[in-house]
Design a protein around this motif. Structure first.
Motif, PDB file in Angstrom:
ATOM      1  N   SER A 108       0.825  -1.211   0.000  1.00  0.00           N
ATOM      2  CA  SER A 108       0.000   0.000   0.000  1.00  0.00           C
ATOM      3  C   SER A 108       0.860   1.263   0.000  1.00  0.00           C
ATOM      4  O   SER A 108       0.591   2.206  -0.745  1.00  0.00           O
ATOM      5  N   THR A 109       1.887   1.295   0.852  1.00  0.00           N
ATOM      6  CA  THR A 109       2.729   2.493   0.905  1.00  0.00           C
ATOM      7  C   THR A 109       3.479   2.686  -0.405  1.00  0.00           C
ATOM      8  O   THR A 109       3.708   3.820  -0.838  1.00  0.00           O
ATOM      9  N   ASP A 110       3.825   1.578  -1.047  1.00  0.00           N
ATOM     10  CA  ASP A 110       4.503   1.674  -2.339  1.00  0.00           C
ATOM     11  C   ASP A 110       3.601   2.327  -3.389  1.00  0.00           C
ATOM     12  O   ASP A 110       4.018   3.253  -4.095  1.00  0.00           O
ATOM     13  N   VAL A 111       2.355   1.870  -3.478  1.00  0.00           N
ATOM     14  CA  VAL A 111       1.469   2.396  -4.514  1.00  0.00           C
ATOM     15  C   VAL A 111       1.009   3.815  -4.175  1.00  0.00           C
ATOM     16  O   VAL A 111       0.856   4.661  -5.079  1.00  0.00           O
ATOM     17  N   ILE A 112       0.821   4.133  -2.892  1.00  0.00           N
ATOM     18  CA  ILE A 112       0.469   5.504  -2.518  1.00  0.00           C
ATOM     19  C   ILE A 112       1.612   6.451  -2.864  1.00  0.00           C
ATOM     20  O   ILE A 112       1.391   7.562  -3.363  1.00  0.00           O
ATOM     21  N   SER A 113       2.843   6.010  -2.634  1.00  0.00           N
ATOM     22  CA  SER A 113       4.008   6.829  -2.992  1.00  0.00           C
ATOM     23  C   SER A 113       4.065   7.093  -4.488  1.00  0.00           C
ATOM     24  O   SER A 113       4.418   8.197  -4.928  1.00  0.00           O
ATOM     25  N   ARG A 114       3.744   6.089  -5.274  1.00  0.00           N
ATOM     26  CA  ARG A 114       3.701   6.268  -6.726  1.00  0.00           C
ATOM     27  C   ARG A 114       2.678   7.335  -7.101  1.00  0.00           C
ATOM     28  O   ARG A 114       2.923   8.173  -7.976  1.00  0.00           O
ATOM     29  N   CYS A 115       1.522   7.300  -6.443  1.00  0.00           N
ATOM     30  CA  CYS A 115       0.471   8.276  -6.729  1.00  0.00           C
ATOM     31  C   CYS A 115       0.899   9.683  -6.306  1.00  0.00           C
ATOM     32  O   CYS A 115       0.614  10.670  -7.012  1.00  0.00           O
ATOM     33  N   VAL A 116       1.566   9.797  -5.153  1.00  0.00           N
ATOM     34  CA  VAL A 116       2.058  11.100  -4.699  1.00  0.00           C
ATOM     35  C   VAL A 116       3.042  11.668  -5.711  1.00  0.00           C
ATOM     36  O   VAL A 116       3.028  12.868  -6.009  1.00  0.00           O
ATOM     37  N   LYS A 117       3.883  10.831  -6.246  1.00  0.00           N
ATOM     38  CA  LYS A 117       4.862  11.264  -7.247  1.00  0.00           C
ATOM     39  C   LYS A 117       4.177  11.869  -8.463  1.00  0.00           C
ATOM     40  O   LYS A 117       4.703  12.782  -9.103  1.00  0.00           O
ATOM     41  N   HIS A 118       2.965  11.382  -8.761  1.00  0.00           N
ATOM     42  CA  HIS A 118       2.235  11.863  -9.931  1.00  0.00           C
ATOM     43  C   HIS A 118       1.138  12.863  -9.561  1.00  0.00           C
ATOM     44  O   HIS A 118       0.196  13.061 -10.322  1.00  0.00           O
ATOM     45  N   GLY A 119       1.256  13.468  -8.370  1.00  0.00           N
ATOM     46  CA  GLY A 119       0.364  14.593  -8.068  1.00  0.00           C
ATOM     47  C   GLY A 119      -0.645  14.394  -6.963  1.00  0.00           C
ATOM     48  O   GLY A 119      -1.363  15.342  -6.614  1.00  0.00           O
ATOM     49  N   LEU A 120      -0.738  13.195  -6.407  1.00  0.00           N
ATOM     50  CA  LEU A 120      -1.697  12.979  -5.327  1.00  0.00           C
ATOM     51  C   LEU A 120      -1.331  13.814  -4.102  1.00  0.00           C
ATOM     52  O   LEU A 120      -0.190  13.805  -3.648  1.00  0.00           O
ATOM     53  N   VAL A 121      -2.308  14.533  -3.562  1.00  0.00           N
ATOM     54  CA  VAL A 121      -2.136  15.279  -2.321  1.00  0.00           C
ATOM     55  C   VAL A 121      -2.843  14.507  -1.209  1.00  0.00           C
ATOM     56  O   VAL A 121      -4.052  14.273  -1.282  1.00  0.00           O
ATOM     57  N   LEU A 122      -2.092  14.110  -0.200  1.00  0.00           N
ATOM     58  CA  LEU A 122      -2.698  13.365   0.900  1.00  0.00           C
ATOM     59  C   LEU A 122      -3.645  14.252   1.697  1.00  0.00           C
ATOM     60  O   LEU A 122      -3.337  15.418   1.953  1.00  0.00           O
ATOM     61  N   PRO A 123      -4.798  13.710   2.105  1.00  0.00           N
ATOM     62  CA  PRO A 123      -5.693  14.487   2.970  1.00  0.00           C
ATOM     63  C   PRO A 123      -5.106  14.587   4.372  1.00  0.00           C
ATOM     64  O   PRO A 123      -4.160  13.883   4.727  1.00  0.00           O
ATOM     65  N   VAL A 124      -5.668  15.450   5.183  1.00  0.00           N
ATOM     66  CA  VAL A 124      -5.272  15.546   6.587  1.00  0.00           C
ATOM     67  C   VAL A 124      -6.084  14.522   7.378  1.00  0.00           C
ATOM     68  O   VAL A 124      -7.305  14.486   7.289  1.00  0.00           O
ATOM     69  N   PHE A 125      -5.392  13.699   8.141  1.00  0.00           N
ATOM     70  CA  PHE A 125      -6.044  12.694   8.983  1.00  0.00           C
ATOM     71  C   PHE A 125      -6.155  13.272  10.396  1.00  0.00           C
ATOM     72  O   PHE A 125      -5.349  12.977  11.279  1.00  0.00           O
ATOM     73  N   ASN A 126      -7.168  14.067  10.603  1.00  0.00           N
ATOM     74  CA  ASN A 126      -7.287  14.833  11.850  1.00  0.00           C
ATOM     75  C   ASN A 126      -7.576  13.986  13.077  1.00  0.00           C
ATOM     76  O   ASN A 126      -7.298  14.415  14.205  1.00  0.00           O
ATOM     77  N   ASN A 127      -8.146  12.797  12.887  1.00  0.00           N
ATOM     78  CA  ASN A 127      -8.505  11.951  14.026  1.00  0.00           C
ATOM     79  C   ASN A 127      -7.536  10.796  14.253  1.00  0.00           C
ATOM     80  O   ASN A 127      -7.693  10.040  15.219  1.00  0.00           O
ATOM     81  N   LEU A 128      -6.556  10.662  13.395  1.00  0.00           N
ATOM     82  CA  LEU A 128      -5.673   9.496  13.433  1.00  0.00           C
ATOM     83  C   LEU A 128      -4.747   9.545  14.650  1.00  0.00           C
ATOM     84  O   LEU A 128      -3.964  10.485  14.812  1.00  0.00           O
ATOM     85  N   VAL A 129      -4.831   8.509  15.499  1.00  0.00           N
ATOM     86  CA  VAL A 129      -3.967   8.427  16.681  1.00  0.00           C
ATOM     87  C   VAL A 129      -3.028   7.218  16.631  1.00  0.00           C
ATOM     88  O   VAL A 129      -2.016   7.188  17.332  1.00  0.00           O
ATOM     89  N   LYS A 130      -3.355   6.226  15.794  1.00  0.00           N
ATOM     90  CA  LYS A 130      -2.509   5.035  15.688  1.00  0.00           C
ATOM     91  C   LYS A 130      -2.276   4.705  14.215  1.00  0.00           C
ATOM     92  O   LYS A 130      -3.219   4.459  13.477  1.00  0.00           O
ATOM     93  N   LEU A 131      -1.007   4.708  13.818  1.00  0.00           N
ATOM     94  CA  LEU A 131      -0.631   4.431  12.432  1.00  0.00           C
ATOM     95  C   LEU A 131       0.305   3.234  12.380  1.00  0.00           C
ATOM     96  O   LEU A 131       1.336   3.213  13.053  1.00  0.00           O
ATOM     97  N   SER A 132      -0.065   2.239  11.586  1.00  0.00           N
ATOM     98  CA  SER A 132       0.791   1.091  11.327  1.00  0.00           C
ATOM     99  C   SER A 132       1.278   1.193   9.886  1.00  0.00           C
ATOM    100  O   SER A 132       0.473   1.216   8.955  1.00  0.00           O
ATOM    101  N   PHE A 133       2.599   1.265   9.721  1.00  0.00           N
ATOM    102  CA  PHE A 133       3.196   1.609   8.427  1.00  0.00           C
ATOM    103  C   PHE A 133       4.240   0.565   8.032  1.00  0.00           C
ATOM    104  O   PHE A 133       5.221   0.368   8.743  1.00  0.00           O
ATOM    105  N   GLY A 134       4.018  -0.103   6.922  1.00  0.00           N
ATOM    106  CA  GLY A 134       4.984  -1.069   6.409  1.00  0.00           C
ATOM    107  C   GLY A 134       5.627  -0.554   5.134  1.00  0.00           C
ATOM    108  O   GLY A 134       4.994   0.150   4.349  1.00  0.00           O
ATOM    109  N   SER A 135       6.895  -0.876   4.932  1.00  0.00           N
ATOM    110  CA  SER A 135       7.578  -0.451   3.709  1.00  0.00           C
ATOM    111  C   SER A 135       8.550  -1.525   3.261  1.00  0.00           C
ATOM    112  O   SER A 135       9.157  -2.214   4.082  1.00  0.00           O
ATOM    113  N   LYS A 136       8.695  -1.639   1.947  1.00  0.00           N
ATOM    114  CA  LYS A 136       9.598  -2.654   1.397  1.00  0.00           C
ATOM    115  C   LYS A 136      10.671  -2.039   0.502  1.00  0.00           C
ATOM    116  O   LYS A 136      11.493  -2.755  -0.056  1.00  0.00           O
ATOM    117  N   ASN A 137      10.667  -0.707   0.381  1.00  0.00           N
ATOM    118  CA  ASN A 137      11.646  -0.068  -0.506  1.00  0.00           C
ATOM    119  C   ASN A 137      11.797   1.417  -0.164  1.00  0.00           C
ATOM    120  O   ASN A 137      11.098   1.964   0.692  1.00  0.00           O
TER     121      ASN A 137
END
Length: 244
Positions: A108-137
């Motif tokens: 997921s983080t890989d494909v979201i990063s690809r989208c950001v590279k092509h113009g995706l602007v991430l929304p603000v996660f105003n309520n997020l208190v716990k984030l689990s983040f995996g990366s392979k590259n």
């Protein structure tokens, strides 16, 4: 009244709309790359859902994401260059931006990063208190600082894939109270990666490390792990989890 709804797709039939007004827990598992193309879309109309577990290939668009009650979301999205070269995740991410808990797989983080590279602007996660983040590259790790910037209330951060860290990304965890590392083996390489990753942070109040099943953890291993994390990374308190 239906409160749990699971959709599993492993054939050539592709449902592109998940409607349910009463469901509380929604699980969608799609794993058939030959069933998608540049026109593939997905909509979620489940305003009462509090939990979403979504596995799929990243699609061309998410025109309707009605998930206003969502509290927790788990995304496992894969990238298929041959089928959808430029997926658009903007609708999906905006639609889940009210969550308190978010789990992103390495794919997921890989494909979201690809989208950001092509113009995706991430929304603000105003309520997020716990984030689990995996990366392979490298591409996935570069997403983490941006995601944390868009998540001002995150208190717990769990990372996976530290062995794939590339060393050119640092994060400042000013608001994070607990940092978790899944799949930690206690190697010198991992320690250096963790130290480099946290270069912008003076001290981590609490660190939770989870050793994989194939690592033997005895008293000596736990003492050495706590000492290494305190002296090299500046961790005040360390919790160690392992398979017995």
């Amino acid at each position: 009244m239906l409160e749990e709804f699971t959709v599993v797709h492993q054939t050539d039939y592709y449902t592109n709309r998940i409607p349910s007004r009463s469901v509380k827990k929604l699980t969608v598992f799609y794993d058939f790359v030959y069933g998608i193309d540049d026109g593939s879309r997905m909509s979620f109309d489940a305003p009462s859902a509090v939990s979403l577990d979504y596995t799929d290939y990243a699609l061309s668009a998410y025109p309707l994401v009605n998930l206003g009650s969502l509290v927790a979301a788990k995304l496992d999205l894969s990238y298929s260059k041959e089928k959808i070269k430029r997926p658009d995740l903007s609708g999906l991410l905006v639609g889940i931006s009210n969550v308190e808990t978010l789990h992103l797989s390495p794919d997921s983080t890989d494909v979201i990063s690809r989208c950001v590279k092509h113009g995706l602007v991430l929304p603000v996660f105003n309520n997020l208190v716990k984030l689990s983040f995996g990366s392979k590259n490298k591409r996935g790790w570069k997403l983490l600082p941006y995601l944390l910037k868009q998540s001002p209330k995150v208190e717990t951060l769990i990372i996976q894939g530290l062995d794939c860290y590339t060393g050119d990304v640092t994060i400042a965890l000013f608001q994070v109270k607990v940092l978790g590392v899944i799949g930690y083996k206690g190697t010198a390489k991992e320690l250096q990666h963790l130290k480099s990753l946290l270069a912008g942070t003076e001290c981590i109040p609490k660190l939770r490390v989870e050793f994989p099943e194939d690592v033997v953890v005895d008293d000596a291993k736990m003492i050495q792990t706590r000492w290494d994390l305190f002296t090299l990374v500046g961790v005040v308190s360390t919790q160690i989890f392992y398979f017995e």
